[in-house]
Write an enzyme that holds these catalytic residues in place. Structure first.
Site, mmCIF file in Angstrom:
data_model
loop_
_atom_site.group_PDB
_atom_site.id
_atom_site.type_symbol
_atom_site.label_atom_id
_atom_site.label_comp_id
_atom_site.label_asym_id
_atom_site.label_seq_id
_atom_site.Cartn_x
_atom_site.Cartn_y
_atom_site.Cartn_z
ATOM 1 N N LYS A 171 11.013 4.692 4.904
ATOM 2 C CA LYS A 171 9.903 5.011 3.485
ATOM 3 C C LYS A 171 8.479 4.857 4.074
ATOM 4 O O LYS A 171 7.652 5.763 3.806
ATOM 5 C CB LYS A 171 10.263 3.996 2.674
ATOM 6 C CG LYS A 171 9.391 4.075 1.517
ATOM 7 C CD LYS A 171 9.540 5.635 0.591
ATOM 8 C CE LYS A 171 8.356 5.734 -0.579
ATOM 9 N NZ LYS A 171 8.633 5.021 -1.843
ATOM 10 N N LYS A 239 -0.681 0.427 -2.278
ATOM 11 C CA LYS A 239 0.139 -0.442 -2.182
ATOM 12 C C LYS A 239 1.148 -0.031 -0.561
ATOM 13 O O LYS A 239 1.411 -1.176 -0.088
ATOM 14 C CB LYS A 239 1.023 -0.779 -3.295
ATOM 15 C CG LYS A 239 2.041 -1.866 -3.240
ATOM 16 C CD LYS A 239 3.370 -1.683 -3.910
ATOM 17 C CE LYS A 239 4.131 -0.922 -3.113
ATOM 18 N NZ LYS A 239 5.468 -0.870 -3.883
#
Lengths: 293, 293
Positions: A171, A239
């Site tokens: 990811k 983030k």
């Protein structure tokens, strides 16, 4: 059919939980704020008072939460999912969190006979609603095989990358490509704009060849049409880039491009526009060139 | 049918000239080194001794040369194309050169009744051979319309961007996207490699979504398979990035990402590997992480 638990009914989690109900799974849900629980309960899910209670009622527990500390708390803390989980059950975290934290949780789960899969997704809210998410999975092949029908109810491209943590690493790689492709299109469109080109024609001319990308064809038109509505918010992208940076640092890996984009996204946040979609990076490049709004 | 002249029979020019012959155009050719001229002459082209001589025999003259000074010399110098060009003829430069130089040449041509189109291409040697080039054109609509059958013999996506110079500007925008997409894939694959992922699986997992691009699907596998053969050489990409930098400077436009890639490509050149394909950038990122060969 496995009984599913779902913890974390936010923008992503709620439509995902709904898709599990639609696929016929029996579902127990829990969420920090009550309204989403009530909503899902009205659609057939069983409400639970704690993460442990969700786990007690389920064979497979899914968590979908903002960040690493949230997942640690929900899985490992008192009244957490692991406390309630039976031997032989599976906990699947579909949040995007630190690969190292994912590995640590997997070890603690294994120690009490519970399988843990890290299974972050790509595709955003649209993909969550349409059940077309890309799911990148790290962990045991056996647990992955057992969870496959659950993943199939949530996404389209389902790939086991490797052992625990590797789903999260994949990811992060995905995000590195995505944000640098956004910088690419932002700089090219700003160059074209400052030079006075018709940007629609430019976009069409470069879309057919070596410059083509999902970002160019999907976010390029939004940049041109000044559409800053979030498919994916800058704050969330930041983030993820923080996770990239922390993980890369742990590997002694310099990533000059990803770092540059993180700094430029910070300029967006400094403007108070962290809730804009990540295509808003083009405005930052324009402002560097005194083309700003 | 317009009589065509072609000046510059290099890796790109030779197959392009050949495609014009195949499409039935009568062709006069000139090149600095004689062997390519002889080759084309054997296939039916008329050889010429100078650029002016090519222009005298042609309605439309095409130049395909390495850089701005080459085009200035071939078009504007003594015995150059403009000296031989008849009123009403068209000169088309398909090289990638400075937009400002293209505009200057266009003005000088206009002053003597000759149309000038800047028409740089994307698609490399493969596209030149297969006649599938993307062609980005700047200049008069009328000249563009007249040249259309010629472009159709050379490429697939043919777009008039706007006035003189705008074809070159669009090409520079294309290159900005392309090189940053290469950095994107280079950093992501190096992150995956250093973390121990199976890169083929990683590539497959991220190819379906927001990270997808021509660079990912075409150059990603070459990076994984350590195939450095050039579709497009680092040295040529650096020439294009120099043009980007000079043009952006003239606009007071900071391009932090494109500049970063230019510096990193310089590290490839410092290794003496400027003839490698641009996918070799992944090796530079790997070397930063002490993963180098």
């Amino acid at each position: 059919m496995e009984r599913i638990g779902f913890i974390g009914l936010g923008a992503m989690g709620k439509p995902m939980a709904r898709n599990l109900l639609k696929s016929g799974f029996s579902l127990t849900v829990h969420n920090r704020s009550r309204s989403a629980v009530d909503e899902l309960a009205a659609e057939g899910a069983a409400p639970a008072q704690s993460s442990a209670e969700v786990a007690k009622a389920s064979d497979i527990v899914i968590t979908m939460l903002p960040d690493s500390p949230d997942v640690e708390a929900v899985v490992l803390a008192e009244s957490g999912a692991l406390e309630g989980a039976r031997t032989g059950s599976i906990i699947i975290d579909m949040s995007t969190i630190s690969p190292t934290v994912a590995q640590r949780i997997a070890e603690k789960a294994r120690a009490v006979g519970v399988s843990f899969l890290d299974a972050p997704v790509s595709g955003g809210e649209t993909g969550a609603i349409a059940a077309t998410l890309s799911i990148m999975v790290g962990g045991d092949q056996k647990a992955f095989d057992r969870a496959r029908p659950v993943f199939a109810a949530l996404g389209k491209t389902i790939t086991r990358i490797g052992p625990s943590g590797s789903g999260q690493i994949a990811k992060l790689c995905n995000q590195v490509i995505c944000v640098l492709n956004i910088l690419a299109v932002s700089e090219a469109l700003t160059l074209g704009k400052k030079a006075g080109l018709d940007l629609d024609i430019l976009l069409q001319a470069v879309s057919g060849g070596a410059a083509s990308s999902w970002v160019l064809s999907t976010l390029g038109p939004k940049m041109i049409n000044r559409d800053w509505a979030p498919g994916f918010k800058i704050d969330l992208q930041q983030k993820d880039l923080r996770l990239v940076e922390e993980f890369a640092e742990s590997l002694n890996l310099p990533l000059p491009g990803a770092t540059l984009v993180r700094q430029l996204f910070r300029a967006v946040q400094a403007e108070g526009r962290g809730s804009d979609g990540h295509q808003t990076l083009v405005r930052t490049i324009e402002r560097l060139a005194a083309l700003g709004e």
